[in-house]
Design an enzyme around this catalytic site. Structure first.
Site, short mmCIF file in Angstrom:
data_model
loop_
_atom_site.label_atom_id
_atom_site.label_comp_id
_atom_site.label_asym_id
_atom_site.label_seq_id
_atom_site.Cartn_x
_atom_site.Cartn_y
_atom_site.Cartn_z
N ASP A 49 0.85 -1.19 0.00
CA ASP A 49 0.00 0.00 0.00
C ASP A 49 0.88 1.24 0.00
O ASP A 49 1.86 1.33 0.76
CB ASP A 49 -0.91 0.02 1.22
N HIS B 125 3.44 -2.09 3.92
CA HIS B 125 3.44 -0.66 3.59
C HIS B 125 4.85 -0.24 3.17
O HIS B 125 5.83 -0.58 3.84
CB HIS B 125 2.97 0.17 4.78
#
Length: 266
Positions: free
Chosen positions: A13, A162
């Protein structure tokens, strides 16, 4: 994944860039010959065109992570459609690229949100392996993070990491090596969808007589035609997308009823 093969899908992400860590992630993936999916917000796309271009050029998937990262369980359908549309529009106009994969910000969703995403032609991508890696000021300890992620490996796992995480940047090569060591293949979301669609279709077709099979395949063609027409209906304004969404919903409902009728006789 029901193919019987031990497979892991690596996804990231991207809400903003931090210390150029995404470039390092891409370096690792290139060195290991692994493809991944990067779910990006509109801000990320606008602020990091060279990184996004590199993702695309190197064969990764750039997924839609919404324009402003809102809570999709609380906003209305008009807002949802616009959030998805703005990212898709930017990708098309600036990178000549489109992807039909969407990830809900923070995973927050509702039945209405899931329906909306499907209705505009996207697949909702969740995850089965993740951990608290997103805070740049409170990064997990390296060995703890490595053990946390690898202990959760399973066939069909969709791993969420992430890109702002320094810990992830450090352990990524070892995560990949560990997966391969344990007999996993690291594949793309495109390959996952192809496997699931192929198996689902084969399971259904094996149960149909000749007439039912012909009807089912015709419905599948009709479904794809409607999906393409829906995509073509998207205009330069969010209202155009909203109108297209409603028309698509109505068409999908009609096709869905026909498919239910055919498969209901099995």
């Amino acid at each position: 994944d029901t193919s019987g093969e031990k497979v892991i899908y690596l996804t990231f992400d991207c809400g903003y860039e931090y210390n150029n860590l995404t470039a390092s992630v891409l370096d690792t993936l290139k060195a290991k010959n692994v493809k991944a999916a990067f779910f990006c917000t509109l801000d990320y796309l606008e602020d990091n065109p060279q990184l996004v271009k590199r993702m695309i050029d190197e064969g990764h998937i750039v997924g839609n992570h919404s324009a402003t990262h809102p809570d999709f369980s609380t906003i209305n359908r008009t807002k949802m459609a616009n959030e998805i549309y703005l990212v898709d529009k930017y990708l098309k106009e600036n990178f000549a690229y489109t992807s039909k994969y969407f990830r809900f910000p923070s995973g927050a969703h509702s039945d209405s949100a899931l329906d909306l995403v499907t209705s505009v032609g996207f697949s909702s991508i969740f995850w089965s392996v993740a951990y608290s890696d997103w805070s740049t000021s409170a990064q997990p300890e390296i060995e703890t993070a490595f053990e946390t992620v690898t202990s959760r490996y399973h066939s069909g796992a969709v791993i969420l990491l992430h890109t702002v995480s320094t810990t992830n940047n450090t352990i990524l090569p070892r995560l990949i090596d560990k997966a391969i060591e344990e007999g996993y293949s690291l594949k793309t979301l495109d390959e996952a969808i192809a496997v699931m669609t192929g198996i689902a279709s084969k399971d259904i077709l094996d149960k149909l007589n000749e007439e039912q099979e012909e009807a089912f395949l015709k419905l599948g063609q009709d479904f794809m035609t409607i999906a393409k027409e829906l995509d073509n209906l998207k205009q330069e304004t969010s209202q155009g997308l909203i109108d297209a969404v409603q028309e698509g919903i109505d068409a999908f409902d009609e096709i869905g009823e026909k498919i239910d009728h055919v498969t209901g006789t099995l």
